[in-house]
Design a protein around this motif. Structure first.
Motif, short mmCIF file in Angstrom:
data_model
loop_
_atom_site.label_atom_id
_atom_site.label_comp_id
_atom_site.label_asym_id
_atom_site.label_seq_id
_atom_site.Cartn_x
_atom_site.Cartn_y
_atom_site.Cartn_z
N PRO A 459 0.76 -1.16 -0.12
CA PRO A 459 -0.15 0.07 0.02
C PRO A 459 0.89 1.42 0.04
O PRO A 459 1.97 1.23 0.50
N SER A 460 0.16 2.16 -0.56
CA SER A 460 0.96 3.61 -0.70
C SER A 460 1.18 4.02 0.75
O SER A 460 0.33 4.10 1.36
N TYR A 461 2.15 5.02 0.97
CA TYR A 461 2.21 5.64 2.46
C TYR A 461 2.23 7.18 1.99
O TYR A 461 3.07 7.66 1.12
N PRO A 462 1.48 7.98 2.81
CA PRO A 462 0.79 7.58 3.86
C PRO A 462 -0.73 7.68 3.43
O PRO A 462 -1.39 8.81 3.46
N THR A 463 -1.19 6.35 3.32
CA THR A 463 -2.71 6.41 2.90
C THR A 463 -3.42 5.39 4.00
O THR A 463 -2.81 4.62 4.62
N VAL A 464 -4.88 5.68 3.99
CA VAL A 464 -5.45 4.78 5.11
C VAL A 464 -5.30 3.45 4.63
O VAL A 464 -5.35 2.17 5.19
N SER A 465 -5.09 2.99 3.42
CA SER A 465 -4.95 1.81 2.74
C SER A 465 -3.85 1.09 3.34
O SER A 465 -3.78 -0.29 3.23
N GLU A 466 -3.06 1.59 3.98
CA GLU A 466 -1.97 0.92 4.95
C GLU A 466 -2.50 -0.05 5.88
O GLU A 466 -1.67 -0.86 6.12
N ILE A 467 -3.88 0.07 5.87
CA ILE A 467 -4.65 -0.79 6.94
C ILE A 467 -4.22 -2.14 6.60
O ILE A 467 -4.08 -3.23 7.45
N TRP A 468 -4.06 -2.46 5.45
CA TRP A 468 -3.83 -3.97 4.83
C TRP A 468 -2.44 -4.46 5.43
O TRP A 468 -2.43 -5.66 5.92
N LEU A 469 -1.42 -3.75 5.41
CA LEU A 469 -0.20 -3.94 5.83
C LEU A 469 -0.22 -4.46 7.37
O LEU A 469 0.10 -5.42 7.90
N ARG A 470 -1.01 -3.65 8.12
CA ARG A 470 -1.25 -3.64 9.52
C ARG A 470 -2.00 -5.13 9.77
O ARG A 470 -1.51 -5.65 10.72
N LEU A 471 -3.03 -5.11 9.12
CA LEU A 471 -3.74 -6.41 9.19
C LEU A 471 -3.00 -7.57 8.99
O LEU A 471 -3.13 -8.75 9.92
N LEU A 472 -2.35 -7.70 7.97
CA LEU A 472 -1.49 -8.91 7.62
C LEU A 472 -0.29 -8.97 8.69
O LEU A 472 0.06 -9.98 9.00
N GLU A 473 0.41 -7.93 9.25
CA GLU A 473 1.71 -8.06 10.17
C GLU A 473 0.83 -8.49 11.40
O GLU A 473 1.23 -9.53 12.06
N THR A 474 -0.33 -8.30 11.81
CA THR A 474 -1.07 -8.67 13.00
C THR A 474 -1.41 -10.20 12.90
O THR A 474 -1.20 -10.82 13.93
N TYR A 475 -1.73 -10.51 11.81
CA TYR A 475 -2.08 -11.97 11.49
C TYR A 475 -0.81 -12.72 11.75
O TYR A 475 -0.90 -13.67 12.41
N ARG A 476 0.23 -12.46 10.97
CA ARG A 476 1.52 -12.93 11.01
C ARG A 476 2.10 -12.96 12.54
O ARG A 476 2.46 -14.08 13.04
N ASP A 477 2.01 -11.85 13.36
CA ASP A 477 2.38 -11.90 14.65
C ASP A 477 1.90 -12.74 15.53
O ASP A 477 2.30 -13.09 16.70
N SER A 478 0.57 -13.21 15.43
CA SER A 478 -0.38 -13.97 16.07
C SER A 478 -0.34 -15.31 15.89
O SER A 478 -1.02 -16.11 16.70
#
Length: 479
Positions: A459-478
């Motif tokens: 996702p491009s920074y800084p856009t709200v679409s960066e939520i996809w990166l955060r969701l995927l990171e959270t999934y991976r870290d869990s």
């Protein structure tokens, strides 16, 4: 009275967005097509639903967005100009005239027949015209029912019919702002119209029978929308029902089951929809008048012999949304074209004759402040479906792009992961402008994109679409 049959390849009952799109597809296939419409070409969406409702809602959302950022907040000091908002709404509803839509229909070569159409046996439609006459239309290949749905008023509330309540039609077309408005129903229409009229200056009270708003979405969606409405000034009562309604001298009085009384200039009932199939002649082809029409994935009506009767849009009850009705219309129109040429429906490229997205990946946006947007399964739906799934939540306010959008941005995102497939089964976003995030989620759910591939969609920074990166990171870290 001339009742000599008029033959066409296809007869479409209903000239709303679904009927228009279906006619467009059958005309593209070279089939002569008649469209029967009893009201305005363009239908509910153009004049009493999508377009006027969003025109009412957008000014309030724009004002809220300006007031949410330091600098623009200080420049915006007034309230909405209600007269200007209503005038803009009227323009988006084409002042309830369908000249433009009629011209478009004529441009594709379809024939418009105005009047009330009903089935009169297989492949035969009788139209009662506005002048009281009759026309008989016959279809060589197909009749498509695209008559949509209507607001459903409860029949067990004493005095309701006599009180002349608003339905969604009056709520989107009223020429005046009521001083007080009571809205009954906590679904999409209820919360959107509560938001719109509160922003325009009404004192709005929202009555909900259940425990919260937007019961078909994730619970946090209803909670955040309720908080937004409350901050805007809407009074919300949950767990209540209306016992009786009375209108006298321009004031509507509602008596609740608790014994409490409420008064308002208008009351809006947003408590459900019913199919517009009463008086449609369904009994002449072995079906029941007034019923929803069950269809297969090509929108062919079940229980009718032959491949001639189709139903698309609200009337088949698969997904009561304009964009889904238009999607079904494209499927049905292509299927009719194929059958007319003797082709099998399972041979079309990329599934052009089979609807799936109106069941598995239905996107919807609720245009309140904040917006609520969802596609695919909620956690509760995934559990009912027996999936092995994981819930991934993230605070949207922690995304840099969101904090730039508003100084006090509040929102939440949830991703439902199908653990067996390694794909996204559902997504819900709630926050200002959240609807613009939804199509990426729709592509991910519909395409069953593996999370391993989504990781590389940067996702491009800084856009709200960066939520996809955060969701995927959270999934991976869990894990």
């Amino acid at each position: 009275m001339n009742t000599e049959p008029e033959p066409y390849d296809v007869v479409v009952l209903g000239g709303g967005p679904t009927g228009e799109n279906l006619a467009d597809r059958t005309r593209a296939a070279g089939l002569s097509t008649a469209v029967v419409e009893s009201e305005l070409v363009g239908g509910e969406c153009s004049y009493w639903a999508c377009m006027p409702s969003k025109a009412l809602l957008r000014p309030g959302a724009a004002l809220a967005a300006a007031q949410a950022v330091a600098g623009s907040r200080e420049a915006v000091t007034g309230a909405l100009d209600a007269a200007a908002v209503l005038a803009r709404r009227d323009a988006f509803a084409s002042h309830w005239k369908d000249d433009g839509q009629v011209s478009w229909l004529e441009s594709i070569g379809a024939v418009l027949v105005r009047g009330e159409g009903r089935l009169d046996g297989p492949r035969r439609v009788v139209v009662r015209t506005p002048d009281g006459g009759e026309r008989v239309l016959t279809a060589r290949h197909a009749v498509a029912v695209c008559t949509g749905s209507r607001a459903l008023l409860p029949s067990d509330v004493p005095g309701l019919a006599e009180a002349a309540p608003w339905t969604s039609r009056e709520a989107t077309s009223s020429p005046v702002v009521p001083r007080r408005l009571v809205v009954v129903g906590g679904g999409v229409v209820g919360v959107e119209m509560a938001a719109a009229w509160q922003a325009l200056g009404s004192r709005v009270t929202l009555l909900v029978r259940g425990a919260g708003l937007l019961p078909r979405m994730e619970p946090f969606a209803g909670e955040l929308v309720a908080a937004g409405l409350t901050e805007a000034g809407v009074i919300i009562h949950t767990g209540v029902s209306v016992a009786a309604v009375e209108r006298e001298d321009g004031v509507v009085t509602l008596r609740l089951d608790s014994g409490e009384g409420l008064e308002a200039e208008e009351v809006l009932y947003a408590t459900g929809r019913a199919p517009r199939t009463e008086g449609l002649g369904l009994a002449t082809v072995g079906l029941r008048d007034g019923s929803w029409l069950e269809v297969d994935d090509s929108c062919r009506v079940r229980g009718v012999e032959g491949d001639w009767l189709f139903a698309a849009g609200d009337v088949n009850h698969r997904a009561l949304l304009t964009h889904q009705g238009k999607y079904q219309a494209r499927i049905a129109g292509a299927a009719i074209g194929a059958l007319a040429r003797g082709r099998a429906l399972d041979t079309a490229p990329w599934g052009a004759h089979v609807a799936t997205a109106d069941v598995a990946a239905v996107p919807q946006v609720v245009f309140t402040e904040p917006e609520a947007a969802s596609v695919g399964l909620t956690a509760a739906a995934a559990e009912r479906a027996g999936l092995r799934f994981r819930v991934v939540d993230y605070d949207l306010a922690q995304v840099a792009g969101a904090s730039l959008q508003a100084d006090d941005y509040r929102g939440r995102a949830r991703m439902i992961v199908d653990e067996e497939r390694g794909t996204v089964a559902g997504v819900t976003f709630v926050g200002p402008g959240a609807g613009e995030l939804l199509h990426a989620a729709t592509v991910a759910v519909t395409g069953q994109v593996p999370l391993a591939r989504l990781w590389h969609a940067v996702p491009s920074y800084p856009t709200v679409s960066e939520i996809w990166l955060r969701l995927l990171e959270t999934y991976r870290d869990s894990e």
